[in-house]
Scaffold this active site. Structure first.
Site, PDB file in Angstrom:
ATOM      1  CB  SER A   1       4.869  -7.219   5.622  1.00  0.00           C
ATOM      2  OG  SER A   1       3.963  -8.229   5.261  1.00  0.00           O
TER       3      SER A   1
ATOM      4  CD  GLU B   1       8.502  -2.801   8.199  1.00  0.00           C
ATOM      5  OE1 GLU B   1       7.811  -3.813   8.015  1.00  0.00           O
ATOM      6  OE2 GLU B   1       9.002  -2.148   7.266  1.00  0.00           O
TER       7      GLU B   1
ATOM      8  CD  GLU C   1      -5.658  -6.009   0.152  1.00  0.00           C
ATOM      9  OE1 GLU C   1      -4.636  -5.780  -0.530  1.00  0.00           O
ATOM     10  OE2 GLU C   1      -5.721  -6.940   0.976  1.00  0.00           O
TER      11      GLU C   1
ATOM     12  CG  PHE D   1      -0.264   0.435   2.505  1.00  0.00           C
ATOM     13  CD1 PHE D   1      -0.083   1.776   2.808  1.00  0.00           C
ATOM     14  CD2 PHE D   1       0.230  -0.501   3.412  1.00  0.00           C
ATOM     15  CE1 PHE D   1       0.564   2.181   3.977  1.00  0.00           C
ATOM     16  CE2 PHE D   1       0.875  -0.116   4.578  1.00  0.00           C
ATOM     17  CZ  PHE D   1       1.043   1.238   4.853  1.00  0.00           C
TER      18      PHE D   1
ATOM     19  CB  CYS E   1      10.433  -0.390   2.573  1.00  0.00           C
ATOM     20  SG  CYS E   1      11.062   0.220   1.015  1.00  0.00           S
TER      21      CYS E   1
ATOM     22  CE  LYS F   1      -3.162  -8.299  -4.403  1.00  0.00           C
ATOM     23  NZ  LYS F   1      -3.522  -7.295  -3.363  1.00  0.00           N
TER      24      LYS F   1
HETATM   25  P1  NAD Z   1       1.599  -6.587   3.019  1.00  0.00           P
HETATM   26  O1  NAD Z   1       2.652  -7.614   3.071  1.00  0.00           O
HETATM   27  O2  NAD Z   1       0.517  -6.620   4.050  1.00  0.00           O
HETATM   28  O3  NAD Z   1       0.854  -6.602   1.597  1.00  0.00           O
HETATM   29  C1  NAD Z   1       1.574  -6.588   0.398  1.00  0.00           C
HETATM   30  C2  NAD Z   1       0.750  -7.296  -0.675  1.00  0.00           C
HETATM   31  O4  NAD Z   1       0.543  -8.641  -0.282  1.00  0.00           O
HETATM   32  C3  NAD Z   1      -0.629  -6.692  -0.899  1.00  0.00           C
HETATM   33  O5  NAD Z   1      -0.897  -6.671  -2.273  1.00  0.00           O
HETATM   34  C4  NAD Z   1      -1.552  -7.630  -0.160  1.00  0.00           C
HETATM   35  O6  NAD Z   1      -2.820  -7.727  -0.759  1.00  0.00           O
HETATM   36  C5  NAD Z   1      -0.837  -8.963  -0.247  1.00  0.00           C
HETATM   37  N1  NAD Z   1      -1.087  -9.807   0.930  1.00  0.00           N
HETATM   38  C6  NAD Z   1      -1.284  -9.395   2.210  1.00  0.00           C
HETATM   39  N2  NAD Z   1      -1.470 -10.457   3.011  1.00  0.00           N
HETATM   40  C7  NAD Z   1      -1.389 -11.561   2.237  1.00  0.00           C
HETATM   41  C8  NAD Z   1      -1.498 -12.955   2.506  1.00  0.00           C
HETATM   42  N3  NAD Z   1      -1.719 -13.431   3.733  1.00  0.00           N
HETATM   43  N4  NAD Z   1      -1.356 -13.810   1.471  1.00  0.00           N
HETATM   44  C9  NAD Z   1      -1.135 -13.362   0.224  1.00  0.00           C
HETATM   45  N5  NAD Z   1      -1.026 -12.043  -0.078  1.00  0.00           N
HETATM   46  C10 NAD Z   1      -1.149 -11.145   0.914  1.00  0.00           C
HETATM   47  O7  NAD Z   1       2.355  -5.175   3.056  1.00  0.00           O
HETATM   48  P2  NAD Z   1       1.718  -3.721   3.156  1.00  0.00           P
HETATM   49  O8  NAD Z   1       1.210  -3.509   4.547  1.00  0.00           O
HETATM   50  O9  NAD Z   1       0.821  -3.448   2.018  1.00  0.00           O
HETATM   51  O10 NAD Z   1       3.022  -2.827   2.919  1.00  0.00           O
HETATM   52  C11 NAD Z   1       3.902  -2.465   3.947  1.00  0.00           C
HETATM   53  C12 NAD Z   1       5.080  -3.407   4.035  1.00  0.00           C
HETATM   54  O11 NAD Z   1       5.764  -3.450   2.784  1.00  0.00           O
HETATM   55  C13 NAD Z   1       6.121  -2.966   5.041  1.00  0.00           C
HETATM   56  O12 NAD Z   1       6.589  -4.099   5.739  1.00  0.00           O
HETATM   57  C14 NAD Z   1       7.222  -2.364   4.187  1.00  0.00           C
HETATM   58  O13 NAD Z   1       8.510  -2.376   4.770  1.00  0.00           O
HETATM   59  C15 NAD Z   1       7.163  -3.240   2.998  1.00  0.00           C
HETATM   60  N6  NAD Z   1       7.758  -2.608   1.839  1.00  0.00           N
HETATM   61  C16 NAD Z   1       8.980  -3.058   1.431  1.00  0.00           C
HETATM   62  C17 NAD Z   1       9.596  -2.447   0.365  1.00  0.00           C
HETATM   63  C18 NAD Z   1      10.931  -2.922  -0.096  1.00  0.00           C
HETATM   64  O14 NAD Z   1      11.354  -2.487  -1.144  1.00  0.00           O
HETATM   65  N7  NAD Z   1      11.625  -3.801   0.600  1.00  0.00           N
HETATM   66  C19 NAD Z   1       8.972  -1.386  -0.301  1.00  0.00           C
HETATM   67  C20 NAD Z   1       7.714  -0.973   0.125  1.00  0.00           C
HETATM   68  C21 NAD Z   1       7.117  -1.595   1.208  1.00  0.00           C
END
Ligand code: NAD
Length: 497
Positions: A226, A382, A176, A149, A281, A173
């Protein structure tokens, strides 16, 4: 109520599953938008559209691909403000920050415009008498991207411009929580002349992700999100025989040596810790103060922190907007409370903040925690919010040991005037991206982005040369055009002579 649907085969496609997720305006707390959540059958439709488009797209000439990407670059440039406004409305970050996100995404489109240079193969002539060898790279097929997000435009742009420039077709994808920017990116790509089906967007949650991970026609998966989900994505994708890169979470340390300019260090700590409300991140979430500078540095950071203007992202006076959801805001606040109980000094407590005129907004003020024990949850987890931890170290060696003991290794920075110390740090620190007096060392588009340890699962960083490598596979062609005199039977292993 506004509904955000899918983009499949070059057109908007209404959600058919009947399932929807809420999309909030984090500044007001109102939910006036919903997003369609794809079923496995809808994901299959998107993958089928991408597979069909791949048959022709892989043969479209480099010059035609480049021309489309140039037009896309121009359209994105012309629509910067509009995309930034979509980001602010659903993510909450301030407009200027959203514009920065679009600008960094544009860099990757510019990289993709140079794809003909990046895809040049290698040729060795006369490796044996009359024999030439060429190494070429070819696209993989249908590839998928799953994005978080916090950068609803930039992170998709890290992926699909490079993937499609290499000749793949793409199913995105997006998160959401803030899906509108991704749909707009796809609409503009179509306007730029990208053929139908080359770029598809399916909105959804775990159901859609799981289908992409297991779909036999998806060749590779790029994920950013994450750490627990990144780890899951990597293992599921491998289980299903896919190439995968999964970028995870972070806890980025900024090391400040005693010789640093403390005002510059304090300014940078503020910008990197509280920009985008800490939902980056590459945010700095820990400052390691070395030697006897701790008290001075903490005071300078605290003075600046209390002066920050927090409000809706649409207000040009706001420097920091709200968090993404109410639940996340409350979780961030809980880390400030638990840190106090676990031995940290709460120098600035932002948890009680309310913003006039926005009583239901997901706002939280900035917090500064000093002398945080490494056993505290606020240090170990985090937080992904505007909470900056300060830890004290006697020496450089103690500081680097602390940083290298972290389970994450995304970005890190050193602030110093000592070139020798900075050089040591670059070589010794265990992180994928290092800043020397640069607090958020996000690489430019023509280098690659990626962390170490629990910040990246997979072998390839994203975009840059690594991106081109990830989205292509190698092929080596050995050629001889024989003369009649080259005939004859010889069952020996071919030798070069
Ligand atoms: P998230 O992991 O909750 O979601 C990321 C994606 O995974 C979304 O599209 C979501 O729909 C999907 N998702 C969530 N739960 C899932 C599950 N159980 N099974 C399958 N798919 C699932 O992350 P977020 O809260 O949207 O974003 C924040 C996180 O992203 C932070 O931890 C941040 O550090 C990380 N991030 C990392 C980078 C990087 O380059 N390393 C860059 C941006 C964000």
């Amino acid at each position: 109520m506004k509904t955000i649907d899918h983009w499949i085969g070059g057109t908007a496609v209404e959600g058919a599953s009947g399932a929807y997720g809420p999309v909030y305006n984090p500044a007001t707390g109102a939910q006036d938008t919903r997003v369609a959540l794809a079923s496995t059958a809808e994901v299959d439709v998107a993958v089928a559209a991408a597979k069909e488009a791949y048959r022709e797209w892989r043969h479209v000439s480099l010059s035609r691909r480049t021309a489309i990407l140039y037009r896309y670059r121009e359209l994105l440039d012309a629509h910067r403000d509009e995309i930034a406004a979509l980001i602010t409305a659903e993510h909450g970050k301030v407009h200027s920050d959203a514009l920065g996100e679009v600008a960094r995404g544009l860099e990757i489109v510019e990289l993709a415009c140079a794809i003909s240079h990046k895809l040049k193969g290698e040729l060795s002539t006369e490796v044996s008498s009359g024999v030439d060898v060429a190494s070429i790279r070819q696209p993989l097929g249908v590839v998928a991207g799953i994005t978080p997000f916090n950068f609803p435009a930039m992170v998709p742009l890290w992926m699909f411009p490079v993937a499609i420039a290499c000749g793949n077709t793409f199913v995105l994808k997006p998160s959401e929580k803030d899906p509108s920017a991704a749909i707009r990116l796809a609409e503009l790509a179509a306007e730029a002349g990208l053929p139908a089906g080359v770029l598809n967007v399916v909105n959804g949650d775990k159901v859609a992700v799981d289908r992409l991970l297991e779909h036999p026609d998806v060749a590779a998966v790029s994920f950013v999100g994450s750490t627990p989900i990144a780890r899951y994505i990597q293992s599921r994708a491998i289980e299903h025989g896919k190439r995968v890169q999964a970028l995870g979470g972070a806890k980025n340390h900024m090391l400040v040596l005693p010789d640093a300019d403390l005002d510059v260090a304090a300014d940078n700590a503020i910008n990197a810790a509280y920009g985008s409300a800490g939902e980056r991140c590459m945010a700095v979430s820990v400052v390691v103060a070395v030697g006897d500078i701790g008290d001075d540095l903490v005071k300078k950071i605290a003075d600046r922190a209390t002066a920050l203007r927090i409000g809706p992202g649409t207000d040009p006076a706001s420097e920091m907007g709200p968090l993404i959801t109410r639940e996340h805001r409350d979780k961030v606040a809980s880390y400030v409370h638990s840190a106090r109980e676990q031995g940290a000094e709460v120098v600035v407590d932002g948890t009680g903040l309310t913003v006039e005129g926005y009583p239901e907004g997901f706002f939280i003020g900035v917090s500064l925690l000093d002398k945080v024990p490494v056993s505290a949850d606020a240090y170990r987890d985090e937080i992904f919010g505007p909470v900056l931890c300060v830890v004290r170290a006697e020496t450089y060696d103690e500081a680097i040991e602390l940083i290298n003991a972290s389970r994450w290794g995304n970005g890190t920075a050193i602030f110093t005037r000592d070139g020798g110390a900075a050089r040591r740090f670059q070589l010794e620190v265990e992180a994928g991206m290092v800043g020397v007096n640069v607090p958020i060392p996000v690489p430019v588009g023509y280098h690659s982005f990626g962390g170490w340890k629990d910040s990246l699962f997979g072998d390839h960083h994203i975009y840059g040369n690594d991106g081109v490598h990830f989205y292509t596979r190698g092929k080596v062609v050995t050629t001889r055009w024989p003369d009649p005199s080259d005939g004859g039977i010889n069952l020996g292993f071919p030798r070069n002579h």
